[in-house]
Design a protein around this motif. Structure first.
Motif, PDB file in Angstrom:
ATOM      1  N   ARG A 133      51.950  33.683  36.085  1.00  0.00           N
ATOM      2  CA  ARG A 133      52.082  34.343  37.370  1.00  0.00           C
ATOM      3  C   ARG A 133      50.825  34.149  38.223  1.00  0.00           C
ATOM      4  O   ARG A 133      49.728  34.008  37.691  1.00  0.00           O
ATOM      5  N   LEU A 134      51.050  34.145  39.537  1.00  0.00           N
ATOM      6  CA  LEU A 134      49.939  34.173  40.481  1.00  0.00           C
ATOM      7  C   LEU A 134      49.481  35.626  40.556  1.00  0.00           C
ATOM      8  O   LEU A 134      50.290  36.527  40.757  1.00  0.00           O
ATOM      9  N   MET A 135      48.186  35.846  40.392  1.00  0.00           N
ATOM     10  CA  MET A 135      47.696  37.212  40.220  1.00  0.00           C
ATOM     11  C   MET A 135      46.912  37.718  41.442  1.00  0.00           C
ATOM     12  O   MET A 135      45.972  37.062  41.907  1.00  0.00           O
ATOM     13  N   PHE A 136      47.312  38.895  41.912  1.00  0.00           N
ATOM     14  CA  PHE A 136      46.605  39.557  43.008  1.00  0.00           C
ATOM     15  C   PHE A 136      45.894  40.784  42.436  1.00  0.00           C
ATOM     16  O   PHE A 136      46.570  41.748  42.039  1.00  0.00           O
ATOM     17  N   PRO A 137      44.568  40.762  42.364  1.00  0.00           N
ATOM     18  CA  PRO A 137      43.874  41.929  41.803  1.00  0.00           C
ATOM     19  C   PRO A 137      43.947  43.131  42.746  1.00  0.00           C
ATOM     20  O   PRO A 137      43.893  42.973  43.962  1.00  0.00           O
ATOM     21  N   ILE A 138      44.086  44.306  42.164  1.00  0.00           N
ATOM     22  CA  ILE A 138      44.202  45.542  42.949  1.00  0.00           C
ATOM     23  C   ILE A 138      43.048  46.466  42.568  1.00  0.00           C
ATOM     24  O   ILE A 138      42.735  46.618  41.378  1.00  0.00           O
ATOM     25  N   HIS A 139      42.412  47.048  43.581  1.00  0.00           N
ATOM     26  CA  HIS A 139      41.280  47.951  43.369  1.00  0.00           C
ATOM     27  C   HIS A 139      41.628  49.340  43.861  1.00  0.00           C
ATOM     28  O   HIS A 139      42.512  49.494  44.697  1.00  0.00           O
ATOM     29  N   ASP A 140      40.918  50.344  43.384  1.00  0.00           N
ATOM     30  CA  ASP A 140      41.106  51.666  43.972  1.00  0.00           C
ATOM     31  C   ASP A 140      40.305  51.736  45.272  1.00  0.00           C
ATOM     32  O   ASP A 140      39.637  50.771  45.643  1.00  0.00           O
ATOM     33  N   HIS A 141      40.392  52.879  45.940  1.00  0.00           N
ATOM     34  CA  HIS A 141      39.783  52.961  47.272  1.00  0.00           C
ATOM     35  C   HIS A 141      38.268  52.847  47.233  1.00  0.00           C
ATOM     36  O   HIS A 141      37.635  52.563  48.247  1.00  0.00           O
ATOM     37  N   ARG A 142      37.687  53.042  46.046  1.00  0.00           N
ATOM     38  CA  ARG A 142      36.233  52.880  45.950  1.00  0.00           C
ATOM     39  C   ARG A 142      35.850  51.448  45.644  1.00  0.00           C
ATOM     40  O   ARG A 142      34.667  51.116  45.604  1.00  0.00           O
ATOM     41  N   GLY A 143      36.854  50.607  45.355  1.00  0.00           N
ATOM     42  CA  GLY A 143      36.571  49.213  45.053  1.00  0.00           C
ATOM     43  C   GLY A 143      36.484  48.924  43.566  1.00  0.00           C
ATOM     44  O   GLY A 143      36.122  47.816  43.169  1.00  0.00           O
ATOM     45  N   ALA A 144      36.826  49.899  42.724  1.00  0.00           N
ATOM     46  CA  ALA A 144      36.824  49.643  41.283  1.00  0.00           C
ATOM     47  C   ALA A 144      38.146  48.979  40.903  1.00  0.00           C
ATOM     48  O   ALA A 144      39.202  49.407  41.362  1.00  0.00           O
ATOM     49  N   PRO A 145      38.098  47.914  40.078  1.00  0.00           N
ATOM     50  CA  PRO A 145      39.333  47.205  39.720  1.00  0.00           C
ATOM     51  C   PRO A 145      40.256  48.078  38.871  1.00  0.00           C
ATOM     52  O   PRO A 145      39.792  48.712  37.921  1.00  0.00           O
ATOM     53  N   VAL A 146      41.547  48.127  39.233  1.00  0.00           N
ATOM     54  CA  VAL A 146      42.474  48.982  38.485  1.00  0.00           C
ATOM     55  C   VAL A 146      43.693  48.239  37.943  1.00  0.00           C
ATOM     56  O   VAL A 146      44.321  48.711  36.997  1.00  0.00           O
ATOM     57  N   GLY A 147      44.062  47.103  38.545  1.00  0.00           N
ATOM     58  CA  GLY A 147      45.265  46.438  38.045  1.00  0.00           C
ATOM     59  C   GLY A 147      45.607  45.194  38.835  1.00  0.00           C
ATOM     60  O   GLY A 147      44.764  44.652  39.567  1.00  0.00           O
TER      61      GLY A 147
END
Ligand code: ZN
Length: 602
Positions: A200-214
């Motif tokens: 899969r092509l992966m799009f990293p997702i961060h929380d609003h503080r910029g910490a990686p979450v998924g």
């Protein structure tokens, strides 16, 4: 439990509230206070007031109040500990925690963020360099995204392997438990671990503080599961809360006073590359209450950049409800029909700017679409269009809004305005009868202004205000017996018994907190006149209190009233001739007298 109280107090004291608020909304000095346009509600004239010395704010428009910790909690949607940690970081204080299991919990979360971060790096490297990522790179190029874009968004490629990521993370000393808890892999039936994302092509997702979450992962080949797949909900990742790219878009959202909400990751990329850096996307879900809550604190306007026709009536009604209970305006970007923003951008990068310029309120958008497809050449056609349009207008909860649209519709279709109005209202009442959805109360998202506080005697609030602003001038001159109002008296007790203003609030019930914070953010009067003003406030308060006591003593036939009356007359005499020094001396005698008798009369 959590951070040591002592450290919380240190952080609160070290934080300059005016500077902190100034990061969100411009502040200016007004007398002893600072004022600003409230960052929590939409307003033209400033009603947000800050007491810098005490570190408290209050908005006289929407009623919010608190200290630096409350402020950052509400602005950034942090929990208490996160808020204190954020402020501690700003002022350079190292926090100590009083609970070992609690800090273990924080450490655990940190570890999971690291695991997701390591996965982002792994996938990203694969996308840029691995030979098996050719398909992913071709897909991106086909959609108009180059290597630069892939780097900017840290895009990645999850190889078509059952455990390539897991093995890589084990090498980096992450445990199997870490990998599973971070939602990167799951335990399979054979007792092993299988990577969650494959080919899969992966799009990293961060929380609003910029910490990686998924991640959001897009399938590259047909028939290999759903087109889009997201990280399952974990300790870090909550799909109803998380918004793709919010951590990067936040400041631009605030600056532009608008947020563009997309449905796809590539749509956000298209907007950002076209220069609209205030774009975010929901991750595999429609906009939720929690998303709305987060966004409305950043911006008075929310522009939906997806096919609102397809989203349909349910989406429209939800937006109307959100609008009805906040001052946020929803608009729909005017995208070319059938194209998502990424496609529109690839066809012509200018399209997105035009779509935003022509964005219209939700109801307007739906009416335009309906009328564009209607036959308005004949009387019958116009009547049919009016019927359907009336049904759309009837969905809006606001009388005023419905009325305006009804008039507009009548003009467009050359129909009688009263008839159109009647049609709308008929639909509206029909909705109730036929089980039309009533606005459901949704908890946790509605801004509830506190009910207007019961007015407290002005002389009592004047004295309390000085007690807050100039405790040194007031110290020892007031007594609780002077306050007739129970809330004012409780406020006085709280101030008298506490070491700091924050302590006074900490132990007080809400109505007392409300009174104290309000007074703390009101200007008591000019600095250079403080002494004279305190004296007047004191004399006025004692005068009122004495009058009350005297009346009740007369009624009870208490003979000590003679003595009280002598002092009372003296006070009034000095007060009327504006001999404030002398008046104050008598007032102090009265305070002693009233306090001494308090036990007798209650
Ligand atoms: Zn406000």
């Amino acid at each position: 439990m959590g951070i040591l109280d002592e450290d919380v107090a240190r952080v609160r004291d070290a934080t300059d509230l005016v500077a902190l608020v100034g990061e969100y909304t411009p502040t200016r000095r007004s007398g002893r206070r600072f004022v600003a346009r409230c960052p929590f509600h939409e307003e033209k004239t400033p009603s947000f007031s800050i007491n810098q010395e005490l570190g408290f704010y209050k908005c006289f428009g929407c009623g919010v109040s608190g200290d630096a910790i409350t402020f950052i909690r509400e602005m950034e949607h942090l929990d208490f500990v996160e808020a204190v940690e954020r402020l501690a970081g700003r002022v350079g204080i190292t926090l100590r925690y009083d609970d070992a299991s609690y800090s273990a919990d924080r450490k655990r979360k940190e570890r999971l963020h690291e695991a997701v971060g390591a996965a982002i790096a792994f996938y990203h490297d694969r996308l840029l360099t691995a030979s098996d990522a050719g398909g992913a790179r071709r897909y991106l190029r086909g959609r108009g995204f180059d290597g630069e874009a892939a780097r900017r968004f840290s895009l990645g490629y999850a190889p078509d392997s059952y455990d390539a990521l897991s093995r890589h993370l084990y090498d980096l000393r992450f445990s199997r438990q870490d990998v599973v808890a971070a939602g990167l892999a799951y335990e399979n039936r054979n007792g092993g671990v299988t990577d969650h994302f494959r080919d899969r092509l992966m799009f990293p997702i961060h929380d609003h503080r910029g910490a990686p979450v998924g991640f959001g992962g897009r399938a590259l080949a047909d028939g290999k599961g759903p087109k889009y797949k997201n990280t399952p909900d974990t300790t870090l990742y909550h799909k109803s809360r998380v918004l793709f790219w919010l951590h990067e878009a936040k400041s631009e959202i605030v600056a532009r006073r608008d947020v563009i909400v997309c449905e796809g990751y590539t749509d956000v990329m298209a907007f950002v590359l076209a220069g609209h850096r205030n774009a975010v996307a929901t991750c595999g879900t429609a906009l939720t209450d929690e998303h709305f809550h987060a966004l409305r604190n950043l911006s008075p306007s929310i522009t939906l950049a997806y096919d609102a026709d397809a989203a349909g009536q349910a989406a429209a009604e939800r937006c109307y409800q959100w609008e009805a209970r906040s001052e946020v305006q929803f608009r729909i970007a005017d995208l070319p029909p059938g194209l998502d923003p990424a496609d529109a951008w690839r066809a012509d990068p200018e399209t997105l700017a035009h779509a935003l310029e022509r964005a219209a309120p939700f109801l307007q958008f739906r009416l335009d679409r309906l009328l564009a497809g209607a036959d308005t050449a004949t009387v019958e056609g116009r009547a049919r269009a009016a019927e359907r349009a009336a049904a759309l207008i009837a969905e809006h909860p606001s009388d005023l809004v419905r009325d305006q649209y009804a008039m507009k519709l009548a003009a467009t279709l050359q129909l009688d305005a009263d008839r159109v109005r009647a049609a709308v209202e008929q639909r509206r009442s029909g909705r109730g009868r036929h089980g039309g959805r009533e606005p459901a109360a949704r908890t946790g998202t509605v801004t509830v202004s506190p009910p207007p506080a019961r007015p407290v005697d002005r002389r009592e609030t004047d004295a309390l205000r000085w007690a807050i602003h100039e405790p040194g001038l007031v110290a020892g001159r007031l007594d609780r017996v002077l306050f007739s109002d129970p809330v004012a008296r409780a406020a006085f007790d709280a101030l008298a018994g506490a070491r700091t203003f924050a302590d006074a609030l900490a132990g007080s019930p809400p109505e007392v907190v409300d009174l104290l914070t309000r007074l703390a953010t009101e200007d008591p009067g000019a600095d250079d006149e403080a002494e004279a003003l305190v004296r007047k406030a004191l004399v006025n308060l004692v005068e009122a209190s004495t009058r009350r006591r005297r009346a009740s003593m007369l009624q009870a036939g208490d003979e000590r009233v003679t003595e009280l009356t002598r002092l009372y007359d003296a006070l009034r005499n000095h007060e009327q001739s504006e001999h404030w020094d002398a008046a104050e001396q008598v007032a102090m005698q009265l305070v002693t007298w009233l306090a001494g008798q308090a036990g007798d009369t209650g």
